[in-house]
Write an enzyme that holds these catalytic residues in place. Structure first.
Site, mmCIF file in Angstrom:
data_model
loop_
_atom_site.group_PDB
_atom_site.id
_atom_site.type_symbol
_atom_site.label_atom_id
_atom_site.label_comp_id
_atom_site.label_asym_id
_atom_site.label_seq_id
_atom_site.Cartn_x
_atom_site.Cartn_y
_atom_site.Cartn_z
ATOM 1 N N HIS A 17 -25.506 2.322 1.274
ATOM 2 C CA HIS A 17 -24.362 2.809 2.053
ATOM 3 C C HIS A 17 -24.799 3.177 3.468
ATOM 4 O O HIS A 17 -25.927 2.925 3.875
ATOM 5 C CB HIS A 17 -23.747 4.032 1.359
ATOM 6 C CG HIS A 17 -22.876 3.684 0.191
ATOM 7 N ND1 HIS A 17 -21.510 3.769 0.214
ATOM 8 C CD2 HIS A 17 -23.196 3.222 -1.044
ATOM 9 C CE1 HIS A 17 -21.013 3.404 -0.956
ATOM 10 N NE2 HIS A 17 -22.022 3.059 -1.738
ATOM 11 N N HIS A 53 13.664 -6.114 16.887
ATOM 12 C CA HIS A 53 14.149 -4.731 16.780
ATOM 13 C C HIS A 53 15.111 -4.410 17.921
ATOM 14 O O HIS A 53 15.525 -5.287 18.689
ATOM 15 C CB HIS A 53 12.966 -3.761 16.808
ATOM 16 C CG HIS A 53 12.238 -3.664 15.510
ATOM 17 N ND1 HIS A 53 12.415 -2.634 14.634
ATOM 18 C CD2 HIS A 53 11.328 -4.484 14.931
ATOM 19 C CE1 HIS A 53 11.644 -2.817 13.565
ATOM 20 N NE2 HIS A 53 10.967 -3.941 13.739
ATOM 21 N N GLU A 102 -28.149 6.199 1.502
ATOM 22 C CA GLU A 102 -27.482 6.217 2.808
ATOM 23 C C GLU A 102 -28.524 5.834 3.860
ATOM 24 O O GLU A 102 -29.559 6.488 3.996
ATOM 25 C CB GLU A 102 -26.914 7.605 3.102
ATOM 26 C CG GLU A 102 -25.978 8.147 2.034
ATOM 27 C CD GLU A 102 -24.596 7.536 2.112
ATOM 28 O OE1 GLU A 102 -24.271 6.948 3.160
ATOM 29 O OE2 GLU A 102 -23.833 7.664 1.133
ATOM 30 N N GLU A 127 11.597 -5.946 21.075
ATOM 31 C CA GLU A 127 12.699 -4.994 21.248
ATOM 32 C C GLU A 127 13.724 -5.651 22.169
ATOM 33 O O GLU A 127 13.435 -5.945 23.335
ATOM 34 C CB GLU A 127 12.168 -3.701 21.858
ATOM 35 C CG GLU A 127 10.989 -3.073 21.121
ATOM 36 C CD GLU A 127 11.415 -2.336 19.870
ATOM 37 O OE1 GLU A 127 12.621 -2.075 19.723
ATOM 38 O OE2 GLU A 127 10.544 -2.015 19.048
ATOM 39 N N GLU A 171 19.586 -1.365 13.952
ATOM 40 C CA GLU A 171 19.195 -2.173 15.106
ATOM 41 C C GLU A 171 19.706 -3.590 14.830
ATOM 42 O O GLU A 171 19.049 -4.394 14.175
ATOM 43 C CB GLU A 171 17.669 -2.120 15.276
ATOM 44 C CG GLU A 171 17.191 -0.700 15.592
ATOM 45 C CD GLU A 171 15.683 -0.510 15.490
ATOM 46 O OE1 GLU A 171 15.240 0.649 15.383
ATOM 47 O OE2 GLU A 171 14.955 -1.511 15.507
ATOM 48 N N HIS A 209 -18.749 -0.269 0.888
ATOM 49 C CA HIS A 209 -17.756 0.106 1.890
ATOM 50 C C HIS A 209 -17.889 -0.880 3.044
ATOM 51 O O HIS A 209 -18.962 -1.018 3.630
ATOM 52 C CB HIS A 209 -17.985 1.540 2.375
ATOM 53 C CG HIS A 209 -17.648 2.571 1.338
ATOM 54 N ND1 HIS A 209 -18.341 3.756 1.192
ATOM 55 C CD2 HIS A 209 -16.700 2.573 0.366
ATOM 56 C CE1 HIS A 209 -17.825 4.451 0.198
ATOM 57 N NE2 HIS A 209 -16.835 3.747 -0.322
ATOM 58 N N HIS A 242 15.323 -2.395 10.726
ATOM 59 C CA HIS A 242 16.010 -1.112 10.758
ATOM 60 C C HIS A 242 17.500 -1.417 10.798
ATOM 61 O O HIS A 242 17.982 -2.118 11.697
ATOM 62 C CB HIS A 242 15.593 -0.288 11.979
ATOM 63 C CG HIS A 242 14.181 0.199 11.896
ATOM 64 N ND1 HIS A 242 13.353 0.315 12.989
ATOM 65 C CD2 HIS A 242 13.442 0.589 10.830
ATOM 66 C CE1 HIS A 242 12.178 0.762 12.604
ATOM 67 N NE2 HIS A 242 12.205 0.932 11.289
ATOM 68 N N GLU A 259 -19.688 -0.107 6.279
ATOM 69 C CA GLU A 259 -21.061 0.382 6.221
ATOM 70 C C GLU A 259 -21.950 -0.848 6.028
ATOM 71 O O GLU A 259 -22.154 -1.328 4.916
ATOM 72 C CB GLU A 259 -21.203 1.392 5.079
ATOM 73 C CG GLU A 259 -20.322 2.624 5.300
ATOM 74 C CD GLU A 259 -20.243 3.560 4.102
ATOM 75 O OE1 GLU A 259 -21.042 3.374 3.153
ATOM 76 O OE2 GLU A 259 -19.396 4.463 4.106
#
EC number: 3.4.17.22
Length: 1381
Positions: free
Chosen positions: A674, A260, A765, A353, A145, A567, A142, A570
């Site tokens: 799935h 940061h 499924e 930080e 910063e 997926h 940033h 899954e």
């Protein structure tokens, strides 16, 4: 993590806005006073450790910030503070406004600085060092910063000067650690920020604080995120993020700090959570203990941070135990850099930080440096905790790059670096580690003790398997036949009880890989383990084939597939398929049902299509999307081409691999497993309007039948109310549903299977919980085991059979089977075999193929087993050909039945063209080649001479000419009769090195030559190929350019052109200017006796076919594309169409094949000239992304291209072989053979011709002077040559008319002419006599006239003359003649 109060929760900002107007200045004053007070609390003991902090820094460096070019100068000065070879300054890219993103690398032994050219490229950072872990610290992400920007410069100076003065701690650190300091990731934002702006509230218009980049993007919200709720900004908007991601991918960073400002705390992953709750959610990684350890190491050495009470204005009550916090628990940050490092790279990153005030006055910089010096050095030292070592090949001892290191009980793997080195950060404890690498047996070492302090050293020595993927078997192919498949009803009693699986636990990738290898090893007679390719993170996409004849497509046997874990979160399908593998293997033989199924079906099981997503998913997950997508954050089940919606997302590697796979095998039936509900979902998945409505496919009845076959065996699914607690109103009658009727899924895999291939696919499924706990897995197997078996049996329903050629009885590839009133045809496979799923009933089925008359049959389908129906098709040209043979010469297909060796060779070509023929050939051949270095021109010449000296009976070396610098352009012929014309044999040429900077092709051709020579008379296949083929190899067309090129120059153009600066692939024109080009044209191409040419080049991984010049149409495109596809399909990755070359990572080349002009259009190319003037098809193969890769890659490149190169030697024996002669048997050379009204070839000596054509029907016209033109058709098979004999009749037509008519008319004409001539002669004779008499009388009269003139004295001469002529002229004809005279 980006702190910054402007990005915190709204209530915090609101609290600041309620302050009276005069308070902000007072708060700033309070902050400055408080910082000084805090600094005063540092204990003397702590101060002692930093007595030299800054003592080596030049005075005056702490009183200002580095702006613009001053930052680069400060880094150069810091580098100069150390000894030579310690530091390297380079840029990883540029900001939006073009400012460099400087990185200073510090480590001992870097060597001299790079040349100017290298400093501008990827090698600017210098070489990696074996076993030395990489640490990076990134500041000023940033722009407002700013303390981190300064502190990292001070750190650089401290490390460099400390090493020079011999500080033992710093010398040890830089001798063992590779440190990278990036002071400013957002230099544009820094230049907009204002000194003294602490970021306490709204102090200016949006975008003026400098926090974001110049396009208003927060860099710490712009990285891919595992819990993303939307798309991250385009990387075009954040070039700083793009540069950092590319940098991370090029390296193997182990540890990182992201510096940061805005508080004083060490924050660790994860930065966000699936719920994205604003604050208070602890989002735990699998390495939570390690992250807490690292964060605490930093905080405990920072005098303010360790108190846990930063007392920042506006957040005075905020505390952090031990000065550390989990990122998401503090506040949710989506798209952060530290999570990206952990999830997508090897790197453990924490966010630090440093100060409450983001941009404090420069007067505080010295104090901030002193506060952070010890913490920074300590953090870097922590890269040496845990376990480190090397993963090596047990045979060669070489390091294995990208081997996977997994820790039992910790769901986060890392991979090895370039030298096989790894550093696995771990807290003290006892661990079991497993190392896995493709092509090697996994190795697990248990009870490794990690202590506080330096890492435990542990090396892995992996034993290579014979081959990385079990080869396809070369067993005998079964003849077509009918297989009875019993469909055992559910609950059928039997005395035999099948063996049930026992391995019920979640398998992470190393576990799954070990499981698959184990069963492939224990059951080799029915299994074959292979990979479709790699995921984004380079995990293998494994498939286990189970069949009684693994690796072979048996004609008439249907092929079936299950795909799981599309997926990643899954997971039930993944585990069920592993259970199914165990069940089928253990029950083959003992169990009749399993035995019959395996013997009658070729089964392919893919446990995980998304292995990357799986590794991110979390056990117990019911509804989240963590790990759902692949590593590029794309949903794979929205990534396939769609019939209703244009899919704009880039096609992912996993998707491409599956599409290529499905198009390569004759799959009949499939299911995609799935999780998240309990139902079988069938096509279509979407509709044209994009709304939830029943979207009916032409085969709706079939899909309902096969869906029911699964659901009725699963009691809970069949009830139709699967997830009452989650979806109380959801109901699926009998446990099945039309996909679009449930909800719309554009880009789904099941619809693509049905529309683009022969395969019927449904989506199953398997349960309401996506990632159930491990102890529930046995329950899922019990619920689904009968369904899995019964669904596979549905592949044997409907109609099956063969479509055969009525002439020779061979199967017809790609014949079409159409069912009346069902608009969904299927096509035949290589042996002409087909399968068409249908529900019971009577159907009208038509078989058709190009060049054949279609055949229609009425077929009755019953409920038990498939009905076998064969079709025999008659070629549509048969009658026409028969008529053309009557009395007019003949054009016929012939088989040389008298030559048994020819029949034997035809059988060999057919065998090599089969699905696994080449693999078996390669396994049986000797391939002990020494590919360890490149050959210079001198080495190449000696190598070729050596081949000729050692194999004189099959080799002949000639020079085609000389290069511009007088190097020979060598041509090596390999044949059983080298340098002797054998026009009946096909001739093939391989050419490489047209671009001298791409010498991989040269090395591959030398390897091919040596391979053929080594195996001649030892391997029967090589022997027959050499005996029946004339092979010409031109390894280096541009030897001058090759001498200028440099190894490892992947993109350099040095050596691309010849010595005169001409790109030879632009010089093949009518005005050829270069000696190299002229040599090829005159001595090879214009000979017009080659059947095929393959040119090897570099710079990508694909094959191009003519033309390179832009043209509207391409003659013979089907054949040219067929030849290119053949090469690509025999290459392990080329056919996937994703070269993944640097700077072209999104390049997608369908099938790995493209017309030259569509890729890189240019004029004057060799392949265009070859096709146009040499009448020879030529393809160009690009063998590697890197033009001149390291010699260490040559063995792998040979392994990748060997099968493809050999396939060309097989392919050259296909197409059409012909002989042209007249009725007397005399061969006719130089006859013109015109194919498909476009392609022209000429017959050679002896009347032979050969032309390659794509499978199918082709027209032939044969033309020769003095003979009648012949017309015919020929059918070209995919696995054999078609022989054609053309017999010419003498041409009996003159001016297009029959010879008899022309002779008769000519005779009559001649007779008439003779008669006419006689008449004219007679008439002329008569006239001649009369004319003589007239002349005599005229002379007599003339004399009398003159006497009379003299005698008369009066009267008109005219009247007298007229009188005389009027009275004495006998005829008009005589008067006329006299007048003319």
């Amino acid at each position: 993590m980006a702190s910054g109060r402007d990005e915190r929760q709204p209530w915090r900002l609101g609290r600041l806005r309620l302050l009276p107007p005069l308070l902000p200045p007072l708060l700033l004053l309070l902050l400055l006073l408080k910082s000084s007070a805090q600094a005063a609390h540092i204990k003397k003991a702590e101060a002692t450790t930093t007595t030299v902090a800054g003592s080596e820094a030049a005075e005056g460096q702490f009183d200002h910030y580095y702006h613009e070019a001053a930052l680069g100068e400060a880094l150069e000065a810091a580098a100069a503070a150390g000894p030579p070879g310690l530091a390297r300054l380079f840029s990883i890219g540029s900001s939006v406004e073009g400012r460099p993103l400087w990185v200073l690398r510090l480590t001992a032994g870097l060597g001299p600085p790079p040349t100017a050219a290298a400093a501008a490229g990827l090698d600017a950072a210098g070489p990696l060092l074996p076993g030395r872990p990489q640490v990076k610290l990134v500041g000023n992400m940033h722009g407002d910063e700013t303390v981190s920007r300064q502190v990292l410069v001070y750190l650089a100076r401290e490390l460099a000067s400390g090493y020079r003065r011999g500080d033992p701690r710093l010398v040890r650190l830089l001798n063992t650690t590779d440190v990278y300091l990036l002071p400013s990731l957002n230099p544009d934002g820094f230049e907009r920020a204002r000194e003294g702006d602490c970021g306490l509230g709204d102090s200016g218009p949006p975008g003026t604080s400098g926090r974001d980049n110049s396009r208003g993007r927060d860099l710490n919200r712009s990285f891919p995120d595992q819990f993303s709720t939307g798309e991250p900004p385009s990387l075009d908007e954040v070039p700083e993020v793009r540069a950092l991601i590319d940098w991370i991918r090029r390296n193997k960073f182990v540890l990182s700090g992201n510096l940061h400002g805005g508080s004083v705390v060490a924050s660790y992953p994860f930065d966000d959570s699936p719920e994205h709750k604003a604050t208070g959610t602890y989002s735990k990684t699998s390495d939570d203990e390690v992250f807490r350890y690292l964060a605490r190491a930093y905080a405990s050495n920072h005098p303010i941070m360790k108190t846990g009470e930063p007392h920042c204005p506006g957040d005075e009550d905020e505390t952090f135990k031990d000065g550390i916090t989990n990122g998401a628990h503090w506040y949710d940050v989506e798209g952060g850099m530290q999570d990206y490092n952990y999830v997508w790279a090897n790197c453990f990153e924490i966010t630090l930080e440093l100060t409450c005030c983001k941009y404090p006055p420069a007067s505080q910089l010295r104090q901030e440096w002193e506060n952070n010096r010890e913490s920074l050095i300590t953090l870097i030292e922590k890269v040496h905790i845990g376990i480190k070592g090397f993963v090596k090949d047990s045979v060669t001892g070489s390091g294995l790059e990208n081997a996977t290191i997994s820790v039992a009980g910790i769901n986060h793997n890392i991979t090895t670096g370039r030298f096989g080195d790894f550093h696995r950060l771990l807290v003290p404890g006892i661990y079991n580690l497993t190392a896995v690498s493709t092509g090697y047996m996994p190795l697990t070492i248990i009870n490794i003790m990690v202590k506080e302090g330096p890492a435990t050293e542990m090396d892995f020595s992996l034993r290579p398997t014979v081959i990385s993927v079990v080869p396809e078997s070369t067993g005998t192919v079964a003849t077509p036949g009918t297989v009875a498949v019993p469909n055992v009803p559910s609950g059928t009693s039997s005395s035999h009880q099948p063996i049930q699986p026992k391995d019920f636990h979640h398998h992470h990738f190393p576990d799954m890989e070990i499981f698959l290898r184990r069963f492939a090893n224990e059951y080799p007679h029915i299994t074959r383990l292979y990979s479709l390719g790699k995921s984004v993170e380079s995990r293998e996409l494994y498939v286990m084939e189970i069949s009684d004849n693994p690796g072979v497509h048996e004609p008439g046997e249907p092929e079936f597939k299950y795909i799981g874990n599309m997926h990643g979160n899954e997971v039930v399908g993944r585990e069920l398929l592993l259970n199914l593998i165990e069940y089928l293997c253990k029950n083959f033989g003992p169990d009749p049902e399993v035995t019959d199924l395996v013997r009658s079906t070729r089964i392919h099981l893919m446990p995980s299509m998304n292995p990357d997503g799986y590794e991110k998913a979390q056990e117990g997950d019911s509804i989240s999307v963590i790990g759902r997508n692949n590593s590029n954050n794309f949903d794979l089940n929205r990534n396939f081409p769609d019939q209703f919606v244009s899919i704009t997302d880039p096609t992912q590697p996993e998707t491409i691999a599956v599409m290529s796979w499905v198009k390569s095998y004759p799959f009949v039936l499939s299911a995609n497993l799935h999780g998240g509900s309990l139902v079988v979902n069938y096509p279509f998945d979407d509709d044209e309007q994009g709304v939830a409505t029943y979207s009916k496919s032409p085969d709706d009845a079939v899909f309902q039948q096969i869906a029911l076959s699964y659901s009725k065996e699963n009691h809970q699914m069949f009830q139709g109310r699967p997830c009452k607690d989650m979806y109380p109103n959801e109901y699926f009658p009998h446990g099945i549903t039309n996909g679009a009727s449930w909800y719309n899924v554009p880009g789904g895999m099941q619809d693509w299977n049905y529309l683009q291939t022969n395969c019927f696919e449904v989506t199953i499924e398997l349960g309401c919980v996506k990632y159930p706990f491990e102890n529930e897995l046995p329950k899922y197997w019990e619920q689904n085991r009968r369904s899995l078996i019964q669904f596979m049996k549905q592949v044997h329903q409907g109609v099956k059979g063969f479509v055969l050629d009525g002439t020779d009885g061979r199967g017809i590839l790609n014949a079409t089977l159409s069912v009346a009133e069902i608009n969904h045809p299927v096509t035949t496979y290589k042996a002409g075999d087909y399968w068409r799923l249908l529900v019971p009933g009577t159907y009208k089925i038509t078989a058709s193929a190009r060049g054949y008359n279609p055949v229609t049959k009425n077929v009755t389908v019953r409920s038990e087993g498939a009905t076998q129906v064969n079709f025999t098709l008659v070629r549509s040209s048969t009658d026409a050909n028969r008529e053309s043979k009557k009395g007019k010469g003949a054009s016929t297909s012939t088989d040389d039945a008298s030559d048994p060796t020819s029949k034997e060779f035809e059988a060999l070509i057919k065998h090599l063209s089969a699905e696994n023929g080449l693999e078996g050939f390669m396994l049986s051949s000797s391939s002990d080649l020494a590919l360890y270095r490149y050959h210079s021109y001198k080495d190449l010449s000696e190598f070729l001479r050596g081949l000729v000296m050692n194999y004189p009976h099959i080799t002949n070396l000639t020079t085609l000419g000389q290069s511009a610098e007088y190097r020979h352009i060598w041509s090596l012929e390999i044949s059983n009769k080298p340098n002797i014309s054998e026009p009946e044999e096909p001739k093939i040429r391989f050419v490489a090195g047209i671009h001298g900077n791409a010498p991989v092709g040269t090395e591959l051709l030398l390897a091919l030559a040596e391979f053929l020579c080594l195996n001649y008379k030892k391997n029967p296949v090589v022997t027959q190929l050499v005996d029946r083929t004339r092979i010409v190899i031109v390894p280096s067309l541009n030897p001058d350019g090759r001498e200028r090129a440099q190894e490892k120059d992947c993109t350099s153009k040095a050596g691309q052109a010849n010595a005169r600066g001409k790109d030879l692939d632009t010089d093949f024109t009518s005005n050829v200017s270069q000696p190299e080009t002229k040599a090829i044209i005159e001595n090879l191409i214009q000979k017009q006796d080659f059947s095929l040419s393959i040119a090897l080049d570099g710079g990508s991984v694909l094959v191009t076919y003519p033309y390179d010049k832009p043209v509207q149409t391409v003659e013979n495109k089907e054949t040219l594309k067929h030849l290119a596809s053949l090469y690509a399909n025999n290459h392990p990755s080329m056919h996937m169409g994703q070269p993944s070359c640097p700077n072209k990572s999104d390049e997608n080349i369908p099938g790995g094949v493209m017309r030259g002009a569509e890729w890189h259009s240019h004029l004057g190319s060799m392949k265009d000239y070859s096709v146009t003037y040499g009448h020879c098809p030529e393809i160009t193969v690009y063998t590697s992304c890197c033009l001149f890769p390291s010699a260490a890659q040559l063995p792998a490149l040979w392994a990748e291209n060997k099968k493809s190169l050999l396939s060309m030697l097989v392919e050259v024996h296909k197409g059409v072989h012909g002989l042209v002669k007249d009725k007397t048997g005399k061969p006719i050379s130089k006859a013109v053979i015109v194919l498909n009204e476009g392609i022209k070839v000429h017959t050679k000596e002896g009347g032979y011709f050969h032309v390659l054509l794509a499978p199918g029907v082709h027209n032939i016209n044969a033309i020769a002077d003095g003979y009648q033109q012949q017309h015919s058709q020929v059918f070209v098979h995919h696995d054999a040559a078609s022989s054609v004999l053309i017999v010419f009749d003498t041409d009996d037509r003159i001016f297009g008319l029959p010879r008899e008519l022309v002779v008769t008319v000519s005779g009559a004409t001649m007779s008439a002419l003779v008669l006419t001539a006689c008449i004219i002669w007679c008439i002329c004779s008569i006239k001649s006599n009369r004319h003589k008499d007239g002349f005599h009388r005229l002379r007599q009269r003339h004399d009398e006239y003159e006497d009379e003139i003299r005698m008369m004295s009066a009267g008109s001469k005219k009247s007298l003359l007229s009188h005389e002529f009027q009275d004495e002229t006998d005829t008009e004809e005589e008067t006329l003649y006299s007048s003319k005279h």
